[in-house]
Design a protein around this motif. Structure first.
Motif, PDB file in Angstrom:
ATOM      1  N   PHE A 552       0.863  -1.189   0.000  1.00 53.20           N
ATOM      2  CA  PHE A 552       0.000   0.000   0.000  1.00 53.20           C
ATOM      3  C   PHE A 552       0.902   1.243   0.000  1.00 53.20           C
ATOM      4  CE2 PHE A 552      -2.160  -3.426   2.254  1.00 53.20           C
ATOM      5  CZ  PHE A 552      -3.338  -3.557   1.523  1.00 53.20           C
ATOM      6  N   ALA A 553       1.783   1.299  -0.969  1.00 54.18           N
ATOM      7  CA  ALA A 553       2.921   2.227  -0.960  1.00 54.18           C
ATOM      8  C   ALA A 553       2.522   3.677  -1.179  1.00 54.18           C
ATOM      9  CB  ALA A 553       3.935   1.801  -2.019  1.00 54.18           C
ATOM     10  N   TYR A 554       1.323   3.926  -1.763  1.00 53.27           N
ATOM     11  CA  TYR A 554       0.862   5.300  -2.034  1.00 53.27           C
ATOM     12  C   TYR A 554       1.907   6.003  -2.905  1.00 53.27           C
ATOM     13  CZ  TYR A 554      -1.373   9.834  -0.903  1.00 53.27           C
ATOM     14  OH  TYR A 554      -1.991  11.054  -0.946  1.00 53.27           O
ATOM     15  N   THR A 555       2.474   7.118  -2.483  1.00 47.98           N
ATOM     16  CA  THR A 555       3.443   7.843  -3.314  1.00 47.98           C
ATOM     17  C   THR A 555       4.886   7.468  -2.964  1.00 47.98           C
ATOM     18  OG1 THR A 555       3.412   9.719  -1.789  1.00 47.98           O
ATOM     19  CG2 THR A 555       1.887   9.798  -3.655  1.00 47.98           C
ATOM     20  N   CYS A 556       5.042   6.356  -2.280  1.00 51.89           N
ATOM     21  CA  CYS A 556       6.349   5.724  -2.031  1.00 51.89           C
ATOM     22  C   CYS A 556       7.270   6.568  -1.149  1.00 51.89           C
ATOM     23  CB  CYS A 556       7.058   5.391  -3.345  1.00 51.89           C
ATOM     24  SG  CYS A 556       6.065   4.392  -4.469  1.00 51.89           S
ATOM     25  N   THR A 557       6.707   7.374  -0.273  1.00 53.74           N
ATOM     26  CA  THR A 557       7.555   8.184   0.600  1.00 53.74           C
ATOM     27  C   THR A 557       8.357   7.308   1.571  1.00 53.74           C
ATOM     28  OG1 THR A 557       5.641   8.515   2.050  1.00 53.74           O
ATOM     29  CG2 THR A 557       6.111  10.230   0.428  1.00 53.74           C
ATOM     30  N   ALA A 558       7.733   6.257   2.091  1.00 58.44           N
ATOM     31  CA  ALA A 558       8.463   5.338   2.971  1.00 58.44           C
ATOM     32  C   ALA A 558       9.560   4.621   2.187  1.00 58.44           C
ATOM     33  CB  ALA A 558       7.501   4.329   3.600  1.00 58.44           C
ATOM     34  N   SER A 559       9.266   4.277   0.938  1.00 62.80           N
ATOM     35  CA  SER A 559      10.261   3.611   0.090  1.00 62.80           C
ATOM     36  C   SER A 559      11.466   4.513  -0.138  1.00 62.80           C
ATOM     37  CB  SER A 559       9.632   3.233  -1.256  1.00 62.80           C
ATOM     38  OG  SER A 559       8.539   2.361  -1.086  1.00 62.80           O
ATOM     39  N   VAL A 560      11.234   5.803  -0.312  1.00 56.31           N
ATOM     40  CA  VAL A 560      12.336   6.747  -0.507  1.00 56.31           C
ATOM     41  C   VAL A 560      13.248   6.748   0.718  1.00 56.31           C
ATOM     42  CG1 VAL A 560      12.890   9.217  -0.647  1.00 56.31           C
ATOM     43  CG2 VAL A 560      11.158   8.238  -2.157  1.00 56.31           C
ATOM     44  N   HIS A 561      12.655   6.800   1.907  1.00 59.77           N
ATOM     45  CA  HIS A 561      13.471   6.786   3.127  1.00 59.77           C
ATOM     46  C   HIS A 561      14.293   5.505   3.217  1.00 59.77           C
ATOM     47  CE1 HIS A 561      12.605  10.401   5.425  1.00 59.77           C
ATOM     48  NE2 HIS A 561      11.323  10.317   5.094  1.00 59.77           N
ATOM     49  N   ALA A 562      13.684   4.381   2.867  1.00 54.55           N
ATOM     50  CA  ALA A 562      14.408   3.110   2.917  1.00 54.55           C
ATOM     51  C   ALA A 562      15.567   3.112   1.927  1.00 54.55           C
ATOM     52  CB  ALA A 562      13.448   1.961   2.623  1.00 54.55           C
ATOM     53  N   ALA A 563      15.324   3.588   0.722  1.00 55.41           N
ATOM     54  CA  ALA A 563      16.370   3.605  -0.298  1.00 55.41           C
ATOM     55  C   ALA A 563      17.498   4.555   0.087  1.00 55.41           C
ATOM     56  CB  ALA A 563      15.763   4.005  -1.643  1.00 55.41           C
ATOM     57  N   LEU A 564      17.138   5.749   0.618  1.00 53.35           N
ATOM     58  CA  LEU A 564      18.171   6.698   1.037  1.00 53.35           C
ATOM     59  C   LEU A 564      19.016   6.143   2.182  1.00 53.35           C
ATOM     60  CD1 LEU A 564      16.227  10.103   0.949  1.00 53.35           C
ATOM     61  CD2 LEU A 564      18.091   9.399  -0.563  1.00 53.35           C
ATOM     62  N   ALA A 565      18.424   5.263   2.989  1.00 52.59           N
ATOM     63  CA  ALA A 565      19.152   4.673   4.119  1.00 52.59           C
ATOM     64  C   ALA A 565      20.074   3.542   3.688  1.00 52.59           C
ATOM     65  CB  ALA A 565      18.165   4.175   5.167  1.00 52.59           C
ATOM     66  N   GLY A 566      20.031   3.177   2.401  1.00 50.28           N
ATOM     67  CA  GLY A 566      20.947   2.164   1.899  1.00 50.28           C
ATOM     68  C   GLY A 566      20.345   0.794   1.685  1.00 50.28           C
ATOM     69  N   ALA A 567      19.027   0.702   1.548  1.00 53.03           N
ATOM     70  CA  ALA A 567      18.409  -0.596   1.260  1.00 53.03           C
ATOM     71  C   ALA A 567      18.935  -1.140  -0.069  1.00 53.03           C
ATOM     72  CB  ALA A 567      16.903  -0.455   1.201  1.00 53.03           C
ATOM     73  N   LYS A 568      19.170  -2.462  -0.107  1.00 53.99           N
ATOM     74  CA  LYS A 568      19.651  -3.075  -1.351  1.00 53.99           C
ATOM     75  C   LYS A 568      18.588  -3.012  -2.441  1.00 53.99           C
ATOM     76  CE  LYS A 568      20.777  -7.076   0.359  1.00 53.99           C
ATOM     77  NZ  LYS A 568      21.321  -8.465   0.472  1.00 53.99           N
ATOM     78  N   GLN A 569      17.366  -3.261  -2.048  1.00 55.20           N
ATOM     79  CA  GLN A 569      16.253  -3.196  -3.000  1.00 55.20           C
ATOM     80  C   GLN A 569      14.980  -2.857  -2.239  1.00 55.20           C
ATOM     81  OE1 GLN A 569      14.520  -6.803  -4.687  1.00 55.20           O
ATOM     82  NE2 GLN A 569      14.470  -5.844  -6.716  1.00 55.20           N
ATOM     83  N   VAL A 570      14.148  -2.022  -2.855  1.00 58.06           N
ATOM     84  CA  VAL A 570      12.846  -1.695  -2.293  1.00 58.06           C
ATOM     85  C   VAL A 570      11.790  -2.027  -3.341  1.00 58.06           C
ATOM     86  CG1 VAL A 570      11.361   0.071  -1.271  1.00 58.06           C
ATOM     87  CG2 VAL A 570      13.858   0.209  -0.963  1.00 58.06           C
TER      88      VAL A 570
END
Length: 711
Positions: A552-570
């Motif tokens: 339920f990612a909506y506009t992916c704001t949580a995904s952006v935070h995860a990616a900026l923190a160094g997640a390998k894949q979101v």
């Protein structure tokens, strides 16, 4: 021609009484007022004079016949009894304008067909050719009106509607019909003796030019070309020309004797150019002065005390109909009221508004009010006597709201700056009677009105909302054009995500080390849920070097935070392609390479069921809506009922020692701990620590849990 023609003049609702007076002044006999028009009698010269001189009538109709219309099949025969060969030549084209319905005639198109059949049958019966129906500029218009079971048909002497005077060939986005404009200036008190008239919202000049035609005794029909009676077989061209000549002579005499002057101002140079062209077509360009200036900056062009006749200000300010324009409109009326009080002492004023609440913002006391209709839109015309003292009045509302807003802003603005966020909640129904949320997005304000309780009258709720808006504008450093208003209430189905009327009000906000594009005007939500700020930060803390699933990612704001923190894949999953595209834009805004991440358009429940357990994630962010029944979903989602199923399906994709961050916004949500235990899951409640300072008054704004497997 008969000295006793039965005539009917139609008009907009609200103008009937004025039309009654006008017809009597023109010389009509036996005038009777009814809804949206007046009956009257007179000879042919009177009929012509009404067409030429009526400023208020939309059409002038000559009665030809009537019948009972209990049965549709009886109508053609009744219509055929009219001697149509005395009305028009069958070589002429005609059209039927039909209004009304009853049990047997339920559609206007069907009713028009019945009348048309009767006319055609008559011509055939007397051996004439069949006349042709034409929708494009017909020679003859027949108007048929069905009221209950009585059908009456008329010859339309006007042709085109009489509001089409001929001088206005271009107009603005929200034009005022000339007939309504004439009604406004007549109600405002314009007569042949009026000397000075000013319109600070003049647009294409309609109000001023209708007033000018009264002052200079100009028949509104003098500029028209083409009349409905010209193809009528009883038309008397010589008589008509005499009426035209007399009208022209009256106008010329008035031009020579009147010293009336007209002043119009507007902020749109294109509209001012059109107004000047319209005045030129009427031969009145030399009588009008046009200038580009905002209404709240306009000053009196004369010293009122030196005028022999009290000068008049008349205007039709914007109504603020488009979503989000309410705040700008509110403040415009507020400033305009102040300008009237300060700069127009000794004047009379008339203001046509789309809402009485707007008039209240002016904080002036009116002497009279009239209900008028601009098309289907109900409006209010208020008259003000500025020759008398106008003390500014306010309602007995305390300063508590102003104090609360100032206090909140001073405290939270400093906190937000230190925290590194530029989007935050300023006010959330802190005082229950002012039932709205106010959010800051950089230098923008978004005001979200909550639905009022059922026991609060709509007018009271609206007055309170507008007092809140007024107070925001006075107490806080935000410009009106950067404020937008939304109505937030319980939504049905996909209404929560439906686009509103677009304004394109967007800005980029900061949230810690991330940036997000938010749309402040075109959707109910902006693209960023402010209360979940801590949860997104917690997700970032867990994501370094990990694989992350955002459901339920909506506009992916949580995904952006995860990616900026160094997640390998979101992997971001949402049903809406619009929001996923928005999410990809957020990734690019933060200079994140989207190629190593996935954006999946799917129903999250269906997608979870279809995934093989071999695809595992270290962290899953699960933020479902409280309720959803989108047509594109396979089933209805209820977070209270379905959260064990969601967590079960999500846990299948969780790696050993993985974490699910589960959040939702259901105010009375209760976690089913027994169901979780049966799934070998446990939950740590993070709700209280996840509520940020700007939402601290509302401890139930959301719920957040850290869900892991039981060892």
């Amino acid at each position: 021609m008969s000295e006793n023609l039965q005539l009917f003049a139609t008009c907009a609702k609200g103008l009937e009484a004025l039309l009654f007076d006008e017809l009597n002044e023109i010389g009509a006999a036996d005038v009777r007022q009814t809804l949206a028009g007046c009956w009257f009698r007179g000879d042919l010269a009177l009929a012509y004079r009404t067409c030429l001189w009526s400023r208020l009538a939309s059409r002038v109709l000559l009665k030809l016949g009537e019948c009972e219309a209990l049965r549709a099949d009886a109508v053609p025969a009744a219509v055929a009894e009219t001697q149509w060969e005395t009305v028009f030549n069958p070589s002429r084209t005609f059209i039927i304008d039909f209004r009304g319905q009853n049990q047997d005639i339920r559609h206007t198109q069907f009713g028009a067909q019945l009348v048309k059949d009767g006319i055609v049958d008559h011509f055939r019966a007397i051996g004439e050719s069949r006349p042709t129906v034409s929708k494009d500029q017909p020679d003859i218009r027949i108007n048929a009106h069905l009221n209950k079971d009585k059908l009456t048909w008329y010859l339309d002497l006007s042709g085109d509607s009489l509001h089409r005077r001929g001088y206005r060939q271009e107009q603005g986005a929200a034009p005022l019909r000339e007939t309504l404009a004439a009604g406004v200036v007549l109600r405002a008190g314009v007569t042949r003796d009026t000397g000075i008239i000013l319109d600070p919202f003049c647009g294409s000049g309609t109000l001023l030019l209708e007033a000018a035609m009264i002052c200079f005794d100009r028949a509104p029909g003098l500029t028209r070309r083409g009349w409905g009676f010209e193809a009528w077989l009883n038309h008397d061209e010589k008589l008509w020309q005499r009426e035209l000549q007399e009208a022209e002579e009256r106008h010329q005499r008035a031009l020579e004797s009147s010293n009336a002057r007209f002043f119009g101002s507007d902020t749109d140079p294109k509209m001012l150019a059109i107004a000047e062209q319209n005045a030129t077509r009427l031969g009145l360009a030399g009588k009008c002065d046009w200038q580009m200036k905002a209404a709240d900056k306009v000053t009196s062009p004369v010293v009122a005390s030196e005028e022999t006749v009290t000068p008049l200000l008349v205007c039709n300010p914007p109504y603020g109909e488009r979503l989000g324009e309410e705040v700008e409109t509110l403040l415009l009326y507020r400033r305009f009221g102040q300008q009237l009080r300060q700069q127009f002492q000794g004047w009379q004023a008339a203001v046509l508004a789309g809402d009485e609440q707007l008039l209240k913002r002016m904080k002036l006391r009116s002497t009279k009010k009239y209900k008028l209709f601009n098309g289907a839109l109900e409006t209010v015309l208020a008259l003000y006597d500025l020759t008398k003292e106008q003390p500014e009045f306010t309602q007995s509302q305390s300063n508590d709201l102003a104090n609360r807003l100032r206090k909140n802003y001073q405290k939270l603005e400093k906190w937000a700056s230190k925290e590194g966020v530029s989007a935050w909640r300023l006010y959330d129904a802190d005082m229950p009677e002012y039932n709205a949320a106010v959010d800051v997005y950089n230098d923008y304000l978004v005001i979200q009105e909550y639905a009022a309780p059922k026991d609060i009258p709509e007018a009271v709720a609206k007055e309170r909302l507008w007092f809140l808006l007024d107070t925001l504008a006075q107490e806080l450093p935000f410009n009106a054009e950067k404020m937008t208003l939304k109505v937030r209430q319980r939504q049905i189905g996909k209404q929560q995500y439906q686009k509103q009327q677009p304004r394109g009000l967007t800005t980029v906000v900061n949230e810690y080390d991330a940036q997000f594009m938010v749309n402040l005007s075109d959707y109910l939500d902006t693209g960023l849920f402010l209360d979940h700020r801590w949860a997104r930060q917690e997700l970032a803390r867990l994501s370094a070097g990990k694989t992350v699933l955002n459901l339920f990612a909506y506009t992916c704001t949580a995904s952006v935070h995860a990616a900026l923190a160094g997640a390998k894949q979101v992997v971001s999953v949402d049903l809406s392609k619009t929001y996923l595209n928005w999410g990809e834009d957020n990734f690019r805004l933060n200079k994140i390479d989207t190629r190593q991440h996935q954006f999946v358009q799917a129903d999250c429940l269906t997608w979870l069921r279809e995934q093989r357990p071999q695809q595992r994630f270290d962290v899953i962010f699960l933020d479902p809506p409280t309720f959803s029944n989108s047509k594109r979903m396979d089933d209805v989602l209820d977070v209270q009922r379905d959260h064990p199923l969601l967590l079960k399906l999500a846990a299948r994709l969780l790696k050993d020692n993985g974490v699910i961050l589960f959040s939702n916004n259901k105010r009375r949500f209760k976690l089913d701990e027994e169901a979780l235990a049966e799934l070998y899951l446990k939950a740590e409640d993070l709700t209280q620590r996840s509520i940020p300072l700007d939402f601290s008054r509302n401890k139930n704004i959301h719920h957040l849990y850290r869900v892991t497997s039981i060892d």
